[in-house]
Design a protein around this motif. Sequence first.
Motif, PDB file in Angstrom:
ATOM      1  N   ILE A 167     -22.618 -48.291 -29.223  1.00  0.00           N
ATOM      2  CA  ILE A 167     -23.810 -48.761 -29.946  1.00  0.00           C
ATOM      3  C   ILE A 167     -24.781 -49.481 -29.014  1.00  0.00           C
ATOM      4  N   GLN A 168     -24.242 -50.234 -28.041  1.00  0.00           N
ATOM      5  CA  GLN A 168     -25.134 -50.978 -27.143  1.00  0.00           C
ATOM      6  C   GLN A 168     -25.944 -50.031 -26.253  1.00  0.00           C
ATOM      7  N   HIS A 169     -25.429 -48.832 -26.017  1.00  0.00           N
ATOM      8  CA  HIS A 169     -26.222 -47.845 -25.280  1.00  0.00           C
ATOM      9  C   HIS A 169     -27.215 -47.160 -26.226  1.00  0.00           C
ATOM     10  N   THR A 204     -28.691 -54.529 -23.210  1.00  0.00           N
ATOM     11  CA  THR A 204     -28.951 -55.485 -22.129  1.00  0.00           C
ATOM     12  C   THR A 204     -29.652 -54.805 -20.948  1.00  0.00           C
ATOM     13  N   GLY A 205     -30.174 -53.603 -21.205  1.00  0.00           N
ATOM     14  CA  GLY A 205     -30.964 -52.903 -20.184  1.00  0.00           C
ATOM     15  C   GLY A 205     -32.333 -52.599 -20.756  1.00  0.00           C
ATOM     16  N   LYS A 206     -32.830 -51.404 -20.495  1.00  0.00           N
ATOM     17  CA  LYS A 206     -34.164 -51.039 -20.981  1.00  0.00           C
ATOM     18  C   LYS A 206     -34.077 -50.262 -22.286  1.00  0.00           C
ATOM     19  N   ALA A 238     -26.547 -34.194 -25.019  1.00  0.00           N
ATOM     20  CA  ALA A 238     -25.364 -34.893 -24.503  1.00  0.00           C
ATOM     21  C   ALA A 238     -24.431 -33.906 -23.815  1.00  0.00           C
ATOM     22  N   ILE A 239     -23.907 -34.360 -22.677  1.00  0.00           N
ATOM     23  CA  ILE A 239     -22.902 -33.566 -21.954  1.00  0.00           C
ATOM     24  C   ILE A 239     -21.686 -34.457 -21.811  1.00  0.00           C
ATOM     25  N   ASN A 240     -20.600 -34.060 -22.415  1.00  0.00           N
ATOM     26  CA  ASN A 240     -19.412 -34.913 -22.400  1.00  0.00           C
ATOM     27  C   ASN A 240     -18.176 -34.040 -22.545  1.00  0.00           C
ATOM     28  N   LYS A 241     -17.109 -34.439 -21.874  1.00  0.00           N
ATOM     29  CA  LYS A 241     -15.854 -33.682 -21.938  1.00  0.00           C
ATOM     30  C   LYS A 241     -15.178 -33.803 -23.298  1.00  0.00           C
ATOM     31  N   GLY A 253     -23.137 -41.960 -17.023  1.00  0.00           N
ATOM     32  CA  GLY A 253     -22.225 -43.029 -17.419  1.00  0.00           C
ATOM     33  C   GLY A 253     -20.990 -43.047 -16.545  1.00  0.00           C
ATOM     34  N   ARG A 254     -19.946 -43.685 -17.068  1.00  0.00           N
ATOM     35  CA  ARG A 254     -18.710 -43.796 -16.299  1.00  0.00           C
ATOM     36  C   ARG A 254     -18.180 -42.416 -15.901  1.00  0.00           C
ATOM     37  N   GLY A 255     -18.472 -41.405 -16.736  1.00  0.00           N
ATOM     38  CA  GLY A 255     -17.996 -40.049 -16.462  1.00  0.00           C
ATOM     39  C   GLY A 255     -18.470 -39.481 -15.127  1.00  0.00           C
ATOM     40  N   GLY A 300     -21.836 -37.812 -19.340  1.00  0.00           N
ATOM     41  CA  GLY A 300     -20.650 -38.657 -19.154  1.00  0.00           C
ATOM     42  C   GLY A 300     -20.833 -40.038 -19.735  1.00  0.00           C
ATOM     43  N   ILE A 301     -21.533 -40.110 -20.871  1.00  0.00           N
ATOM     44  CA  ILE A 301     -21.774 -41.380 -21.580  1.00  0.00           C
ATOM     45  C   ILE A 301     -21.165 -41.242 -22.970  1.00  0.00           C
ATOM     46  N   SER A 302     -20.338 -42.205 -23.369  1.00  0.00           N
ATOM     47  CA  SER A 302     -19.603 -42.048 -24.636  1.00  0.00           C
ATOM     48  C   SER A 302     -20.503 -42.255 -25.855  1.00  0.00           C
ATOM     49  N   SER A 356     -25.627 -45.926 -17.941  1.00  0.00           N
ATOM     50  CA  SER A 356     -24.983 -46.821 -18.912  1.00  0.00           C
ATOM     51  C   SER A 356     -24.586 -48.104 -18.192  1.00  0.00           C
ATOM     52  N   ARG A 357     -24.219 -49.089 -18.986  1.00  0.00           N
ATOM     53  CA  ARG A 357     -23.784 -50.346 -18.367  1.00  0.00           C
ATOM     54  C   ARG A 357     -22.475 -50.168 -17.594  1.00  0.00           C
ATOM     55  N   ALA A 358     -21.613 -49.274 -18.076  1.00  0.00           N
ATOM     56  CA  ALA A 358     -20.355 -49.050 -17.351  1.00  0.00           C
ATOM     57  C   ALA A 358     -20.654 -48.545 -15.940  1.00  0.00           C
TER      58      ALA A 358
HETATM   59  C1  LIG Z   1     -23.076 -57.622 -25.269  1.00  0.00           C
HETATM   60  C2  LIG Z   1     -22.955 -56.229 -24.713  1.00  0.00           C
HETATM   61  C3  LIG Z   1     -24.076 -55.621 -24.204  1.00  0.00           C
HETATM   62  C4  LIG Z   1     -23.990 -54.312 -23.713  1.00  0.00           C
HETATM   63  N1  LIG Z   1     -25.124 -53.708 -23.228  1.00  0.00           N
HETATM   64  C5  LIG Z   1     -25.056 -52.409 -22.850  1.00  0.00           C
HETATM   65  C6  LIG Z   1     -26.223 -51.717 -22.405  1.00  0.00           C
HETATM   66  O1  LIG Z   1     -27.326 -52.263 -22.314  1.00  0.00           O
HETATM   67  N2  LIG Z   1     -26.098 -50.418 -22.062  1.00  0.00           N
HETATM   68  C7  LIG Z   1     -24.911 -49.747 -22.111  1.00  0.00           C
HETATM   69  O2  LIG Z   1     -24.873 -48.556 -21.763  1.00  0.00           O
HETATM   70  N3  LIG Z   1     -23.791 -50.400 -22.491  1.00  0.00           N
HETATM   71  C8  LIG Z   1     -23.835 -51.700 -22.842  1.00  0.00           C
HETATM   72  N4  LIG Z   1     -22.689 -52.337 -23.179  1.00  0.00           N
HETATM   73  C9  LIG Z   1     -21.392 -51.673 -22.934  1.00  0.00           C
HETATM   74  C10 LIG Z   1     -21.012 -50.653 -23.987  1.00  0.00           C
HETATM   75  O3  LIG Z   1     -20.291 -51.294 -25.015  1.00  0.00           O
HETATM   76  C11 LIG Z   1     -20.104 -49.560 -23.367  1.00  0.00           C
HETATM   77  O4  LIG Z   1     -18.980 -50.172 -22.761  1.00  0.00           O
HETATM   78  C12 LIG Z   1     -20.801 -48.708 -22.313  1.00  0.00           C
HETATM   79  O5  LIG Z   1     -22.025 -48.212 -22.828  1.00  0.00           O
HETATM   80  C13 LIG Z   1     -19.895 -47.541 -21.939  1.00  0.00           C
HETATM   81  O6  LIG Z   1     -20.482 -46.822 -20.915  1.00  0.00           O
HETATM   82  P1  LIG Z   1     -20.092 -45.291 -20.729  1.00  0.00           P
HETATM   83  O7  LIG Z   1     -20.417 -44.530 -21.952  1.00  0.00           O
HETATM   84  O8  LIG Z   1     -20.703 -44.844 -19.438  1.00  0.00           O
HETATM   85  O9  LIG Z   1     -18.517 -45.369 -20.453  1.00  0.00           O
HETATM   86  P2  LIG Z   1     -17.307 -44.909 -21.363  1.00  0.00           P
HETATM   87  O10 LIG Z   1     -17.378 -45.479 -22.703  1.00  0.00           O
HETATM   88  O11 LIG Z   1     -16.094 -45.151 -20.547  1.00  0.00           O
HETATM   89  O12 LIG Z   1     -17.550 -43.343 -21.511  1.00  0.00           O
HETATM   90  C14 LIG Z   1     -17.452 -42.422 -20.464  1.00  0.00           C
HETATM   91  C15 LIG Z   1     -17.616 -41.051 -21.084  1.00  0.00           C
HETATM   92  O13 LIG Z   1     -17.615 -40.071 -20.062  1.00  0.00           O
HETATM   93  C16 LIG Z   1     -16.933 -38.920 -20.530  1.00  0.00           C
HETATM   94  N5  LIG Z   1     -16.502 -38.205 -19.312  1.00  0.00           N
HETATM   95  C17 LIG Z   1     -15.547 -38.560 -18.411  1.00  0.00           C
HETATM   96  N6  LIG Z   1     -15.522 -37.682 -17.403  1.00  0.00           N
HETATM   97  C18 LIG Z   1     -16.448 -36.743 -17.668  1.00  0.00           C
HETATM   98  C19 LIG Z   1     -16.893 -35.572 -16.995  1.00  0.00           C
HETATM   99  N7  LIG Z   1     -16.401 -35.224 -15.807  1.00  0.00           N
HETATM  100  N8  LIG Z   1     -17.860 -34.831 -17.577  1.00  0.00           N
HETATM  101  C20 LIG Z   1     -18.391 -35.183 -18.759  1.00  0.00           C
HETATM  102  N9  LIG Z   1     -18.017 -36.279 -19.451  1.00  0.00           N
HETATM  103  C21 LIG Z   1     -17.073 -37.053 -18.895  1.00  0.00           C
HETATM  104  C22 LIG Z   1     -15.801 -39.467 -21.365  1.00  0.00           C
HETATM  105  O14 LIG Z   1     -15.363 -38.492 -22.305  1.00  0.00           O
HETATM  106  C23 LIG Z   1     -16.472 -40.652 -22.047  1.00  0.00           C
HETATM  107  O15 LIG Z   1     -17.025 -40.293 -23.301  1.00  0.00           O
HETATM  108  C24 LIG Z   1     -22.740 -53.637 -23.698  1.00  0.00           C
HETATM  109  C25 LIG Z   1     -21.620 -54.276 -24.210  1.00  0.00           C
HETATM  110  C26 LIG Z   1     -21.713 -55.549 -24.705  1.00  0.00           C
HETATM  111  C27 LIG Z   1     -20.479 -56.209 -25.269  1.00  0.00           C
END
Ligand SMILES: Cc1cc2nc3c(=O)[nH]c(=O)nc-3n(C[C@H](O)[C@H](O)[C@H](O)COP(=O)(O)OP(=O)(O)OC[C@H]3O[C@@H](n4cnc5c(N)ncnc54)[C@H](O)[C@@H]3O)c2cc1C
Length: 337
Positions: free
Chosen positions: A285-287, A267-269, A299-302, A203-205, A280-282, A249-251
């Motif tokens: 719900i969409q994920h 909106t993915g698979k 899960a591996i997350n900070k 993910g974004r992490g 690094g995925i939070s 993740s989508r991010a």
């Molecule tokens: C209509 C709609 C559809 C969507 N469809 C999807 C979809 O299909 N799939 C999807 O994934 N999302 C989807 N989303 C987006 C979703 O709401 C989230 O924004 C997205 O999943 C967040 O991605 P993330 O967890 O990678 O990022 P973030 O929420 O920013 O989380 C990043 C995580 O990384 C952790 N982190 C940071 N650095 C580190 C490190 N060095 N080591 C370990 N952990 C670390 C943080 O603690 C945090 O928990 C959709 C949203 C909408 C509105």
Amino acid sequence: MKTFVYVDHFKGEVQPASWEALGLGKSLGSVSAVVFGSGLDAITKAAFEYGADEVLAADDAALTDFRAEPYAATLAALASSASPDLILFPTTARTRELAAMIGVDLNTGVLTDVFELDASDNQLVATRPIYEGKVLEKVVCSGKPVIATIRARAFPKPEADSGKSGTTTKVEVKSDALTEVAGYSASESAVNLGDAGVIVSGGRGVSNNPSLQPPAGLDEKQVEIWRAQQGFALITELANVLGGAVGASRAAVDGGYIPYSHQVGQTGKVVTPDLYIACGISGAIQHLVGMRNAKLVVAINKDADAPIFKQARYGVVGDLFQIVPALTEAFKKKLGK
Ligand SMILES: Cc1cc2nc3c(=O)[nH]c(=O)nc-3n(C[C@H](O)[C@H](O)[C@H](O)COP(=O)(O)OP(=O)(O)OC[C@H]3O[C@@H](n4cnc5c(N)ncnc54)[C@H](O)[C@@H]3O)c2cc1C
């Protein structure tokens, strides 16, 4: 019960869920594998090995490339004359189109994305997810034959019996195609998350490692992407050691870290691996709707409060840049790689 199982393939490479459908059909009674295309000997042989009682093959140059019109016309004519009780398909882009077309031709219903099929009480009751998996729907089809597409990895794949063979019957081809395939080109990054037994997702992490020194001359966004690529390299290495695929993740996709074909979620698979490692995925719900049917989630997350931990059987609170390489090394040792 007499079941037809449509064996879906691309240039001879069979979608593994076809064999899962064959195993399901076999558990319900007699099963005929239906194979369309050209040069089908290897697929026919495999169909017997995976348990088909017979193979119905339309082996014809006119069917070399999948096009819904001749495939549907051929299958509908075959089903009309042979009257199966049930036609099973693995769920793929091709079979969604094909099942819908023969459903219309045969004047019956199509149950899509089925992951449970109960045949007790003399009626087939299918369970399938709706509303992005928030609700499970039980559904029956009163038409005949019942047509169902089954979700990959929802039913066990039968053991292949290499000694098994049987009778292949030639199917008459209805080749009234209105379209023709001009050619194929590989997509930017072909990834088959649906069939993967192991998925390691980032993910974004994955972009969050400020200690990594980027090459000179990059702007802020380029530095973020460069860092994320270093993170995804670690994730890819772990996925490779485990014989798995890389998800995101989508991010991560929106951030330009990795192509969309890797995205898991609403909106993915939608994936159902045995093991899903979220790095690094939070856990938005969409994920979660895309991966919560994984058999085992790690899960591996900070952030110890990240919602992904509620979904995970095992959680590691820590920096993925330390944990992922350590896991890779541990698995290499364990698996002798
Ligand atoms: C209509 C709609 C559809 C969507 N469809 C999807 C979809 O299909 N799939 C999807 O994934 N999302 C989807 N989303 C987006 C979703 O709401 C989230 O924004 C997205 O999943 C967040 O991605 P993330 O967890 O990678 O990022 P973030 O929420 O920013 O989380 C990043 C995580 O990384 C952790 N982190 C940071 N650095 C580190 C490190 N060095 N080591 C370990 N952990 C670390 C943080 O603690 C945090 O928990 C959709 C949203 C909408 C509105």
